[in-house]
Design a protein around this motif. Structure first.
Motif, PDB file in Angstrom:
ATOM      1  N   LEU A   1       8.312   5.165 -13.245  1.00  0.00           N
ATOM      2  CA  LEU A   1       7.799   5.910 -12.095  1.00  0.00           C
ATOM      3  C   LEU A   1       7.411   7.328 -12.468  1.00  0.00           C
ATOM      4  O   LEU A   1       8.038   7.961 -13.337  1.00  0.00           O
ATOM      5  N   LYS A   2       6.367   7.811 -11.815  1.00  0.00           N
ATOM      6  CA  LYS A   2       5.832   9.143 -12.046  1.00  0.00           C
ATOM      7  C   LYS A   2       5.881   9.926 -10.736  1.00  0.00           C
ATOM      8  O   LYS A   2       5.869   9.337  -9.656  1.00  0.00           O
ATOM      9  N   PRO A   3       5.900  11.253 -10.824  1.00  0.00           N
ATOM     10  CA  PRO A   3       5.886  12.049  -9.584  1.00  0.00           C
ATOM     11  C   PRO A   3       4.706  11.702  -8.671  1.00  0.00           C
ATOM     12  O   PRO A   3       4.848  11.746  -7.445  1.00  0.00           O
ATOM     13  N   GLU A   4       3.578  11.330  -9.248  1.00  0.00           N
ATOM     14  CA  GLU A   4       2.417  10.980  -8.436  1.00  0.00           C
ATOM     15  C   GLU A   4       2.556   9.650  -7.717  1.00  0.00           C
ATOM     16  O   GLU A   4       1.697   9.273  -6.921  1.00  0.00           O
ATOM     17  N   ASP A   5       3.644   8.925  -7.989  1.00  0.00           N
ATOM     18  CA  ASP A   5       3.922   7.700  -7.233  1.00  0.00           C
ATOM     19  C   ASP A   5       4.620   8.000  -5.911  1.00  0.00           C
ATOM     20  O   ASP A   5       4.835   7.105  -5.092  1.00  0.00           O
ATOM     21  N   THR A   6       4.982   9.262  -5.703  1.00  0.00           N
ATOM     22  CA  THR A   6       5.649   9.654  -4.461  1.00  0.00           C
ATOM     23  C   THR A   6       4.745   9.392  -3.265  1.00  0.00           C
ATOM     24  O   THR A   6       3.601   9.842  -3.220  1.00  0.00           O
ATOM     25  N   ALA A   7       5.263   8.633  -2.307  1.00  0.00           N
ATOM     26  CA  ALA A   7       4.477   8.252  -1.130  1.00  0.00           C
ATOM     27  C   ALA A   7       5.349   7.417  -0.200  1.00  0.00           C
ATOM     28  O   ALA A   7       6.456   7.010  -0.568  1.00  0.00           O
ATOM     29  N   VAL A   8       4.827   7.167   0.977  1.00  0.00           N
ATOM     30  CA  VAL A   8       5.412   6.143   1.849  1.00  0.00           C
ATOM     31  C   VAL A   8       4.756   4.816   1.463  1.00  0.00           C
ATOM     32  O   VAL A   8       3.523   4.725   1.406  1.00  0.00           O
TER      33      VAL A   8
ATOM     34  N   SER B   1      -5.353 -14.805   5.965  1.00  0.00           N
ATOM     35  CA  SER B   1      -6.250 -15.481   5.031  1.00  0.00           C
ATOM     36  C   SER B   1      -5.603 -15.617   3.666  1.00  0.00           C
ATOM     37  O   SER B   1      -4.821 -14.774   3.241  1.00  0.00           O
ATOM     38  N   SER B   2      -5.957 -16.681   2.972  1.00  0.00           N
ATOM     39  CA  SER B   2      -5.430 -16.902   1.625  1.00  0.00           C
ATOM     40  C   SER B   2      -6.232 -16.139   0.575  1.00  0.00           C
ATOM     41  O   SER B   2      -5.869 -16.137  -0.595  1.00  0.00           O
ATOM     42  N   ILE B   3      -7.300 -15.480   1.016  1.00  0.00           N
ATOM     43  CA  ILE B   3      -8.104 -14.707   0.075  1.00  0.00           C
ATOM     44  C   ILE B   3      -7.447 -13.341  -0.113  1.00  0.00           C
ATOM     45  O   ILE B   3      -7.259 -12.599   0.852  1.00  0.00           O
ATOM     46  N   VAL B   4      -7.120 -13.030  -1.339  1.00  0.00           N
ATOM     47  CA  VAL B   4      -6.452 -11.770  -1.643  1.00  0.00           C
ATOM     48  C   VAL B   4      -7.490 -10.656  -1.701  1.00  0.00           C
ATOM     49  O   VAL B   4      -8.473 -10.756  -2.435  1.00  0.00           O
ATOM     50  N   VAL B   5      -7.270  -9.607  -0.917  1.00  0.00           N
ATOM     51  CA  VAL B   5      -8.198  -8.481  -0.866  1.00  0.00           C
ATOM     52  C   VAL B   5      -7.416  -7.188  -1.024  1.00  0.00           C
ATOM     53  O   VAL B   5      -6.196  -7.160  -0.868  1.00  0.00           O
ATOM     54  N   THR B   6      -8.139  -6.108  -1.321  1.00  0.00           N
ATOM     55  CA  THR B   6      -7.479  -4.834  -1.578  1.00  0.00           C
ATOM     56  C   THR B   6      -7.707  -3.792  -0.478  1.00  0.00           C
ATOM     57  O   THR B   6      -7.090  -2.742  -0.508  1.00  0.00           O
ATOM     58  N   GLY B   7      -8.561  -4.077   0.451  1.00  0.00           N
ATOM     59  CA  GLY B   7      -8.861  -3.133   1.515  1.00  0.00           C
ATOM     60  C   GLY B   7      -7.823  -3.166   2.615  1.00  0.00           C
ATOM     61  O   GLY B   7      -7.504  -4.231   3.155  1.00  0.00           O
TER      62      GLY B   7
ATOM     63  N   PHE C   1       0.857  -1.172   0.000  1.00  0.00           N
ATOM     64  CA  PHE C   1       0.000   0.000   0.000  1.00  0.00           C
ATOM     65  C   PHE C   1       0.903   1.235   0.000  1.00  0.00           C
ATOM     66  O   PHE C   1       2.092   1.133   0.283  1.00  0.00           O
ATOM     67  N   ARG C   2       0.325   2.378  -0.289  1.00  0.00           N
ATOM     68  CA  ARG C   2       1.092   3.610  -0.229  1.00  0.00           C
ATOM     69  C   ARG C   2       0.214   4.735   0.305  1.00  0.00           C
ATOM     70  O   ARG C   2      -1.006   4.688   0.176  1.00  0.00           O
ATOM     71  N   GLN C   3       0.876   5.708   0.880  1.00  0.00           N
ATOM     72  CA  GLN C   3       0.153   6.856   1.409  1.00  0.00           C
ATOM     73  C   GLN C   3       0.963   8.114   1.168  1.00  0.00           C
ATOM     74  O   GLN C   3       2.096   8.237   1.635  1.00  0.00           O
ATOM     75  N   ALA C   4       0.360   9.028   0.424  1.00  0.00           N
ATOM     76  CA  ALA C   4       0.958  10.330   0.160  1.00  0.00           C
ATOM     77  C   ALA C   4       0.439  11.321   1.198  1.00  0.00           C
ATOM     78  O   ALA C   4      -0.635  11.116   1.777  1.00  0.00           O
ATOM     79  N   PRO C   5       1.169  12.402   1.438  1.00  0.00           N
ATOM     80  CA  PRO C   5       0.729  13.394   2.433  1.00  0.00           C
ATOM     81  C   PRO C   5      -0.662  13.907   2.126  1.00  0.00           C
ATOM     82  O   PRO C   5      -0.968  14.293   0.989  1.00  0.00           O
ATOM     83  N   GLY C   6      -1.516  13.885   3.132  1.00  0.00           N
ATOM     84  CA  GLY C   6      -2.864  14.402   2.980  1.00  0.00           C
ATOM     85  C   GLY C   6      -3.829  13.490   2.253  1.00  0.00           C
ATOM     86  O   GLY C   6      -4.976  13.884   1.997  1.00  0.00           O
ATOM     87  N   LYS C   7      -3.380  12.293   1.921  1.00  0.00           N
ATOM     88  CA  LYS C   7      -4.235  11.351   1.192  1.00  0.00           C
ATOM     89  C   LYS C   7      -4.448  10.076   1.993  1.00  0.00           C
ATOM     90  O   LYS C   7      -3.689   9.772   2.902  1.00  0.00           O
ATOM     91  N   GLU C   8      -5.479   9.341   1.620  1.00  0.00           N
ATOM     92  CA  GLU C   8      -5.747   8.077   2.278  1.00  0.00           C
ATOM     93  C   GLU C   8      -4.765   7.008   1.782  1.00  0.00           C
ATOM     94  O   GLU C   8      -4.181   7.131   0.713  1.00  0.00           O
ATOM     95  N   ARG C   9      -4.636   5.969   2.598  1.00  0.00           N
ATOM     96  CA  ARG C   9      -3.783   4.859   2.193  1.00  0.00           C
ATOM     97  C   ARG C   9      -4.395   4.182   0.971  1.00  0.00           C
ATOM     98  O   ARG C   9      -5.594   3.873   0.953  1.00  0.00           O
ATOM     99  N   GLU C  10      -3.575   3.931  -0.019  1.00  0.00           N
ATOM    100  CA  GLU C  10      -4.030   3.418  -1.315  1.00  0.00           C
ATOM    101  C   GLU C  10      -3.470   2.028  -1.576  1.00  0.00           C
ATOM    102  O   GLU C  10      -2.273   1.772  -1.356  1.00  0.00           O
TER     103      GLU C  10
END
Length: 124
Positions: free
Chosen positions: A86-93, A101-107, A37-46
């Motif tokens: 890579l793009k500038p918008e990829d900047t994040a932690v 679980s073996s079920i792959v999820v995105t949340g 996952f990644r999180q940019a300043p002021g944004k939710e974890r993506e």
């Protein structure tokens, strides 16, 4: 418990590449699914990418599809994220995460364990 430690972040120019690594230790039986996952300043974890234990089920976020590749080395308890074009918008932690679980999820809320994160900065 499971411990996750990310490495490989840094500063790169737009169009460049980086490869992130995540080492897991402890109760690695609880790492059936590994994700990034990644999180940019002021944004939710993506959501970025996730893989099942075998690599047979892999998902990518829309913004990284075709540019990033997740892979696992279960013998070494490692998961990787190869990031190309890579793009500038990829900047994040960037965070490594695991769930039993073996079920792959995105949340993000569905993952049980998290690393401390590694900074990726893409300059234009």
């Amino acid at each position: 418990q499971v411990q996750l430690v990310e490495s490989g972040g840094g500063l790169v120019q737009a169009g460049g590449s980086l490869k992130l690594s995540c080492a897991s230790s402890g109760r690695t039986a609880r790492t059936h699914t590994m994700g990034w996952f990644r999180q940019a300043p002021g944004k939710e974890r993506e959501f970025v990418a996730a893989s099942s234990w075998s690599g047979g089920n892999i998902y990518y976020g829309d913004s990284v599809e075709g540019r990033f590749t997740i892979s696992r080395d279960t013998a070494k308890n490692m998961v990787y994220l190869q990031m190309n074009s890579l793009k500038p918008e990829d900047t994040a932690v960037y965070y490594c995460a695991a769930r039993g679980s073996s079920i792959v999820v995105t949340g993000a809320s569905r993952y049980d364990y998290w690393g401390q994160g590694t900074q990726v900065t893409v300059s234009s």
